[in-house]
Design an enzyme around this catalytic site. Structure first.
Site, PDB file in Angstrom:
ATOM      1  CE1 TYR A 100       0.786   1.347   4.323  1.00  0.00           C
ATOM      2  CE2 TYR A 100       0.561  -1.030   4.527  1.00  0.00           C
ATOM      3  CZ  TYR A 100       0.986   0.174   5.036  1.00  0.00           C
ATOM      4  OH  TYR A 100       1.607   0.232   6.251  1.00  0.00           O
ATOM      5  CB  CYS A 101       1.197   4.339  -1.530  1.00  0.00           C
ATOM      6  SG  CYS A 101      -0.232   4.591  -2.609  1.00  0.00           S
ATOM      7  CG  PHE A 102      -1.182   8.940   2.408  1.00  0.00           C
ATOM      8  CD1 PHE A 102      -1.088   8.707   3.772  1.00  0.00           C
ATOM      9  CD2 PHE A 102      -2.012   9.941   1.973  1.00  0.00           C
ATOM     10  CE1 PHE A 102      -1.806   9.472   4.685  1.00  0.00           C
ATOM     11  CE2 PHE A 102      -2.738  10.720   2.871  1.00  0.00           C
ATOM     12  CZ  PHE A 102      -2.636  10.481   4.227  1.00  0.00           C
TER      13      PHE A 102
END
Length: 368
Positions: A100-102
């Site tokens: 995941y990222c933000f």
């Protein structure tokens, strides 16, 4: 392990992911990760902090496509290869993992695409860190409505050890990496407030899932555990919960304090820094901890305890750690015990059980 071998879909089933302790690749920058993360996440960023800052500025000034193009120029060649190598190693070691990222946007999609190009299937978490964090905040609020039993007792009653033996307990001090008193510092420091809240919400979610009808057992804590604040929504709920009080003799509590705050702390320091430097750091920390109580103790009593502590440290370095009991006992008896008696008096109406360590353990095991 190619994409066709697993072909796992991207997910937004946050409860399942957290309950299963799913391994995560967090592709956010190190600075973002340091502000708050999840216990099962490893930071393997697409961009470092400087690269992220450059791309962010480009996005504001020139728009999304220009920012994407800059990102590809910054993370290219050997840099790109090194990123893929560490992601691939993690994915092969943790085939059940997600990335995941933000916000579940560009960074995680790029990371996923690059892994697919080398035959690795690594699904993304839809919504990213922000959505998972929002989920955990909601779960913390839901957990605060659950039933609790609070374990109380004088300093040195081994309440933390008791919680570790109870099936439906959550160890707040363990999550905060602090024993909760002036002498409660632990090596490694404390997590960020956000990191603590994330870990706490996950722990409570697991307890509610495992035993939906059983009360969750917590230790009686003040508002702060070291520098970590117990979330107000949880604190308000636990301040109304019934209390089970552990009763121990002063001698037993001195022994427990001696073992945990002297022998165990010194062992931790010497494992970390070596015998000589570890003892010096351990001794200095004891003095600093006592100094934080100087105003409450008063100058005369602080001086007496410091003198006894210094004498004990001299005896300790010569092979006699037992001398520490000379300052531990009066500190418990004359400082911590009166303070505890006053605080418990304010909560007397909530006490539902009193007993020895073994009796409270049995009561908690039978309580539903």
């Amino acid at each position: 392990m190619g994409a066709s071998a697993l072909n796992r879909p991207d997910s937004r089933d946050f409860a399942r992911l957290f309950l299963a302790d799913t391994p995560f690749i967090d592709t956010r920058s190190p600075g973002e990760f340091a502000e708050g993360a999840f216990p099962q996440a490893v930071n393997l960023p697409l961009m470092d902090d400087e690269q992220r800052a450059q791309v962010g500025l480009c996005y504001k000034q020139q728009g999304q496509q220009a920012a994407i193009d800059l990102g590809h120029r910054l993370v290219n060649g050997p840099v790109k290869e090194s990123r893929i190598a560490v992601w691939r190693a993690f994915a092969e070691t943790h085939p059940d993992g997600y990335l995941y990222c933000f916000r579940g946007g560009l960074r995680s999609r790029i990371s996923q695409q690059w892994l697919q190009e080398v035959g690795i299937d690594s699904p993304r978490i839809i919504g990213g860190y922000k959505a998972m964090r929002r989920f955990l905040i909601q779960q913390l609020e839901a957990s605060a409505q659950h039933r609790f039993i609070i374990v109380s007792g004088q300093t040195g009653c081994a309440k933390t050890r008791l919680l570790q033996e109870v099936a439906n307990a959550v160890d707040l001090e363990g999550l905060a990496n602090h024993r909760g008193s002036a002498f409660g510092k632990r090596l490694g420091g404390q997590p960020t407030q956000i990191g603590f809240e994330n870990a706490l919400s996950i722990a409570l979610l697991k307890r509610r899932h495992a035993s939906p009808q059983a009360a969750i057992v917590l230790e009686d804590e003040s508002r702060l555990i070291g520098r970590i604040a117990v979330p107000e929504v949880l604190r308000e709920s636990t301040m109304r919960a019934p209390l089970a009080v552990v009763e121990m003799s002063l001698a037993e509590r001195v022994e427990h304090t001696f073992h945990n705050y002297i022998l165990q702390n010194l062992s931790d320091w010497q494992t970390h820094a070596g015998d000589v430097a570890g003892f010096a750091a351990f001794a200095e920390e004891l003095r600093q901890n006592l100094a934080t109580l100087q105003r409450r103790l008063g100058g005369h009593r602080h001086s007496q305890l410091l003198s006894e502590m210094n004498a004990a440290l001299v005896a300790h370095v010569r092979g006699n750690p037992e001398a520490h009991r000379a300052w531990i006992e009066p500190l418990l008896r004359d400082y911590y015990d009166p303070m505890y008696a006053y605080q418990l008096g304010l909560k007397a109406g909530r006490v539902v059980f009193r007993g020895s360590y073994a009796e409270v353990s049995t009561y908690l095991g039978e309580a539903h």
